[in-house]
Design a protein around this motif. Structure first.
Motif, short mmCIF file in Angstrom:
data_model
loop_
_atom_site.label_atom_id
_atom_site.label_comp_id
_atom_site.label_asym_id
_atom_site.label_seq_id
_atom_site.Cartn_x
_atom_site.Cartn_y
_atom_site.Cartn_z
N LYS A 151 -8.08 4.05 3.48
CA LYS A 151 -9.30 2.87 3.53
C LYS A 151 -9.31 2.51 1.78
O LYS A 151 -9.22 1.44 1.39
N LYS A 152 -9.33 3.57 1.07
CA LYS A 152 -9.66 3.37 -0.34
C LYS A 152 -8.30 2.42 -1.08
O LYS A 152 -8.47 1.72 -1.82
N SER A 189 0.75 -1.17 -0.11
CA SER A 189 -0.04 0.00 -0.14
C SER A 189 0.87 1.30 0.12
O SER A 189 1.89 1.30 0.58
N VAL A 190 0.51 2.34 -0.64
CA VAL A 190 1.06 3.53 -0.66
C VAL A 190 0.32 4.40 0.29
O VAL A 190 -0.66 4.92 0.15
N SER A 191 1.24 4.92 1.26
CA SER A 191 0.62 5.73 2.37
C SER A 191 0.65 7.28 1.94
O SER A 191 1.29 7.64 1.03
N ASP A 241 -12.98 10.63 7.41
CA ASP A 241 -12.54 9.34 7.90
C ASP A 241 -12.05 8.23 6.81
O ASP A 241 -12.44 6.96 6.75
N ALA A 242 -11.17 8.85 6.38
CA ALA A 242 -10.49 8.25 4.89
C ALA A 242 -9.46 7.33 5.43
O ALA A 242 -8.93 6.26 4.48
N PHE A 243 -8.88 7.20 6.46
CA PHE A 243 -7.84 6.48 6.94
C PHE A 243 -8.24 5.10 7.78
O PHE A 243 -9.13 5.29 8.55
N VAL A 244 -7.42 3.90 7.35
CA VAL A 244 -7.65 2.92 8.37
C VAL A 244 -7.02 3.19 9.41
O VAL A 244 -7.35 2.43 10.78
N GLU A 245 -5.80 3.67 9.37
CA GLU A 245 -5.09 3.91 10.53
C GLU A 245 -4.26 5.19 10.21
O GLU A 245 -3.85 5.56 9.06
N TRP A 246 -3.78 5.88 11.21
CA TRP A 246 -2.84 7.14 11.13
C TRP A 246 -2.16 7.46 12.39
O TRP A 246 -2.79 6.98 13.29
#
Ligand SMILES: Nc1ncnc2c1ncn2[C@@H]1O[C@H](COP(=O)(O)OP(=O)(O)OP(=O)(O)O)[C@@H](O)[C@H]1O
Ligand SMILES: Nc1nc2c(ncn2[C@@H]2O[C@H](COP(=O)(O)O)[C@@H](O)[C@H]2O)c(=O)[nH]1
Length: 206
Positions: A85-86, A35-37, A68-73
């Motif tokens: 998430k995308k 994944s690209v962060s 709320d676009a992040f799974v984690e940050w």
């Protein structure tokens, strides 16, 4: 969230060698998608937007957090980094394997969202070697290296929370360990069923 694809999370203190290991893994194994962060830190020398990272302004990052676009940050070494998430959900849902190269705070958040995620921690063989790798990499200013060495103490204290630990002393040996962990997850029953449904059907097992 249960997904058909495997989710691998690789964490390590800065300089332990996780990017090098993941890059080498990819040259053997195109089935694992890194994944690209997103990050608010500035690009280093050869880094390209969309390849190593999506480089975001503070305002852009704030807006993604708000949506709320992040799974984690997490805040790491004074900058923010996050996994969108995308970037991963569609791939996992399609049964593809995804690998996140993130810090321990993010790894523990991922475990909450995806309890089946496989958490791997990479350790350097010694403090001296960690410092020497950061210095020889030649990408960070001395004060940045000091901050990363200091933060490494807290990061390494988290090692017991991970499913697997790899000591990256000899690179080839560490790479072998990483490949073995990934392969072993694929050999689990559910994964085999997904990848080789033809065999399971012909044996009347499904
Ligand atoms: N086993 C090894 N032996 C010697 N040098 C190594 C080894 N593994 C990696 N390195 C070197 O150490 C440096 C740091 O590696 P790398 O950039 O992969 O670390 P990292 O954990 O991804 O760091 P960061 O979190 O800051 O991105 C690089 O110059 C890399 O070539
Ligand atoms: N929690 C997250 N940590 C991340 C993410 N992407 C990278 N990282 C971690 O940040 C540090 C520093 O990276 P660098 O490229 O500036 O050297 C390192 O530990 C990375 O693993 C992320 O999306 N979330």
């Amino acid at each position: 969230m249960e997904t058909p694809g495997n989710l691998f999370v690789v964490a390590a203190p800065s300089g332990a060698g996780k990017s090098s290991l993941v890059k080498a893994l990819r040259s053997f194994d195109a089935r694992v998608y890194p994944s690209v962060s997103h990050t608010t830190r500035a690009p280093r020398g050869q880094e390209k937007h969309g390849r190593e990272y999506y480089f975001a302004s503070d305002a852009e990052f704030d807006s993604m957090v708000g949506n709320d676009a992040f799974v984690e940050w997490a805040n790491v070494h004074g900058k923010r980094y996050g996994t969108s998430k995308k970037g991963i959900q569609d791939r996992l849902a399609k049964g593809e394997d995804v690998l996140l190269e993130i810090d321990y705070q993010g790894a523990l958040q991922v475990r909450t969202a995806f309890p089946q995620a496989i958490l791997i921690f990479i350790l350097p063989p010694s403090w001296e070697e960690l410092r020497s790798r950061l210095e020889n990499r030649g990408e960070d200013a001395p004060e940045v290296i000091e901050l990363r060495m200091k933060n490494a103490e807290e990061e390494m204290a988290q090692v017991g929370k991970f499913d697997f630990v790899i000591i990256n002393e000899l690179f080839e040996s560490a790479l072998f360990d990483l490949k073995a962990i990934i392969h072993s997850q694929r050999l689990k029953y559910a994964s085999q069923l997904r990848l080789r449904s033809d065999v399971f059907e012909s044996l009347n097992l499904s």
